[in-house]
Scaffold this motif. Structure first.
Motif, PDB file in Angstrom:
ATOM      1  N   ALA A 197       3.868   5.500  -5.971  1.00  0.00           N
ATOM      2  CA  ALA A 197       3.899   6.055  -6.742  1.00  0.00           C
ATOM      3  C   ALA A 197       2.611   6.974  -7.628  1.00  0.00           C
ATOM      4  O   ALA A 197       2.530   7.502  -8.416  1.00  0.00           O
ATOM      5  CB  ALA A 197       3.574   4.636  -7.808  1.00  0.00           C
ATOM      6  N   GLY A 198       1.712   6.640  -7.009  1.00  0.00           N
ATOM      7  CA  GLY A 198       0.566   7.754  -6.724  1.00  0.00           C
ATOM      8  C   GLY A 198       0.813   8.846  -7.026  1.00  0.00           C
ATOM      9  O   GLY A 198       0.069   9.835  -7.962  1.00  0.00           O
ATOM     10  N   LEU A 199       1.666   8.551  -5.436  1.00  0.00           N
ATOM     11  CA  LEU A 199       2.184  10.835  -5.615  1.00  0.00           C
ATOM     12  C   LEU A 199       2.905  11.052  -6.743  1.00  0.00           C
ATOM     13  O   LEU A 199       2.930  12.106  -7.175  1.00  0.00           O
ATOM     14  CB  LEU A 199       2.581  10.797  -4.309  1.00  0.00           C
ATOM     15  N   LEU A 239       2.928   9.573  -9.649  1.00  0.00           N
ATOM     16  CA  LEU A 239       2.195  10.337 -11.301  1.00  0.00           C
ATOM     17  C   LEU A 239       1.168  11.485 -11.020  1.00  0.00           C
ATOM     18  O   LEU A 239       1.253  11.925 -12.135  1.00  0.00           O
ATOM     19  CB  LEU A 239       1.876   9.513 -11.014  1.00  0.00           C
ATOM     20  N   ASN A 240       0.554  11.365  -9.606  1.00  0.00           N
ATOM     21  CA  ASN A 240      -0.229  12.497 -10.304  1.00  0.00           C
ATOM     22  C   ASN A 240       0.930  14.407  -9.628  1.00  0.00           C
ATOM     23  O   ASN A 240       0.435  15.699  -9.964  1.00  0.00           O
ATOM     24  CB  ASN A 240      -0.541  12.835  -8.537  1.00  0.00           C
ATOM     25  N   SER A 241       2.249  13.968  -9.486  1.00  0.00           N
ATOM     26  CA  SER A 241       2.917  15.380  -9.566  1.00  0.00           C
ATOM     27  C   SER A 241       3.491  15.472 -11.237  1.00  0.00           C
ATOM     28  O   SER A 241       3.645  16.670 -11.365  1.00  0.00           O
ATOM     29  CB  SER A 241       3.680  15.291  -8.218  1.00  0.00           C
ATOM     30  N   LYS A 242       3.640  14.398 -11.511  1.00  0.00           N
ATOM     31  CA  LYS A 242       4.053  14.410 -13.339  1.00  0.00           C
ATOM     32  C   LYS A 242       2.247  15.009 -14.091  1.00  0.00           C
ATOM     33  O   LYS A 242       3.284  15.376 -15.590  1.00  0.00           O
ATOM     34  CB  LYS A 242       4.941  13.411 -14.027  1.00  0.00           C
ATOM     35  N   LYS A 243       1.817  15.286 -13.888  1.00  0.00           N
ATOM     36  CA  LYS A 243       0.368  15.101 -15.017  1.00  0.00           C
ATOM     37  C   LYS A 243       0.279  16.852 -15.382  1.00  0.00           C
ATOM     38  O   LYS A 243       1.992  17.686 -14.441  1.00  0.00           O
ATOM     39  CB  LYS A 243      -0.702  15.478 -13.865  1.00  0.00           C
ATOM     40  N   PRO A 244       0.711  16.680 -16.130  1.00  0.00           N
ATOM     41  CA  PRO A 244       0.253  18.275 -17.199  1.00  0.00           C
ATOM     42  C   PRO A 244      -0.221  19.664 -16.691  1.00  0.00           C
ATOM     43  O   PRO A 244      -1.588  19.103 -16.198  1.00  0.00           O
ATOM     44  CB  PRO A 244      -0.190  18.324 -18.980  1.00  0.00           C
ATOM     45  N   VAL A 249       0.736  -0.772   0.118  1.00  0.00           N
ATOM     46  CA  VAL A 249      -0.096   0.191  -0.310  1.00  0.00           C
ATOM     47  C   VAL A 249       0.967   1.050  -0.217  1.00  0.00           C
ATOM     48  O   VAL A 249       0.677   2.447  -1.036  1.00  0.00           O
ATOM     49  CB  VAL A 249      -0.692   0.101   1.153  1.00  0.00           C
ATOM     50  N   GLY A 250       2.139   0.936   1.143  1.00  0.00           N
ATOM     51  CA  GLY A 250       2.662   2.271   0.716  1.00  0.00           C
ATOM     52  C   GLY A 250       3.350   2.536  -0.630  1.00  0.00           C
ATOM     53  O   GLY A 250       3.367   3.965  -0.801  1.00  0.00           O
TER      54      GLY A 250
END
Length: 213
Positions: free
Chosen positions: A178-180, A182-187, A172-173
């Motif tokens: 990984a979600g954080l 990916l979210n930080s790399k969104k345009p 889970v960690g």
């Protein structure tokens, strides 16, 4: 055994968080918070900060004076700077000794309250079944593995439950991390990927292009 199940799970979460954040970072944060309180080292920490600012101020002032043009003033500030450095080093040395003792105490307490408690629970409840599996649900050798090392066969031992909790917490960690990422790399909103053709420029196929001889 609900409370023991929850205790082991929470303990694994705490251990994972400590390993993720880092023991050194936690010690530094606790040291800062410790010096915010009226503790024996809080006064020394404030004095060390004031002395450091004074050293930097005198150094900046000394660098702004030419030793050839105004040697008397430069030498006076130099003596003040050397004295301030000596006082700062003395105070910093005493403060570092206090911090080392603090780190040792915090590290010992953290180990006893996490891994030490985990080892104690595994030893004390080694023969205690945390919960039972439905009869015939899994083969006999699997029941023996799940009860390892000393719990009754057909039950889940505290060691196996701890391993399962640690594995789930880790997965889970990693998923959250990984979600954080990916979210930080969104345009940014409204941004679109570049297109090969503009909106006013129709796409031409290779077959529609005439070759000139």
């Amino acid at each position: 055994m609900v409370s023991l199940l929850l205790t082991v799970f929470i303990l694994q979460v705490v251990i994972h968080l400590i390993n993720t954040v880092g023991a050194t970072t936690i010690n530094e944060l606790l040291w800062v918070l410790y010096n915010k309180l009226p503790t024996p080292s809080s006064t020394a920490a404030r004095n060390a900060a004031l002395q450091k600012r004074e050293v930097l101020r005198l150094k900046k002032e000394m660098n702004g004076i030419s030793a050839q043009d105004d040697f008397a003033r430069w030498a006076k500030i130099r003596r003040q700077h050397d004295k301030a450095v000596a006082e700062h080093d003395k105070g910093a040395s005493a403060l570092q000794a206090s911090k080392s003792r603090f780190d040792n105490a915090v590290t010992s307490f953290r180990w006893l309250s996490t891994n030490g408690l985990r080892f104690f629970l595994q030893y004390w409840y080694a023969r205690t079944p945390l919960f039972w599996l439905p009869q015939g649900w899994v083969p006999g050798y699997v029941e023996w593995i799940l009860s390892f090392p000393r719990a009754p066969v057909g039950s889940i031992s505290i060691q196996v439950w701890g391993i399962a909790c640690a594995s789930v917490v880790k997965m889970v960690g990693e998923a959250v991390a990984a979600g954080l990422v990916l979210n930080s790399k969104k345009p940014a909103g409204g941004a679109r990927e570049p297109q090969a053709f503009g909106p006013d420029q129709p796409e031409k196929s290779a077959a529609g292009v005439k070759k000139e001889l």
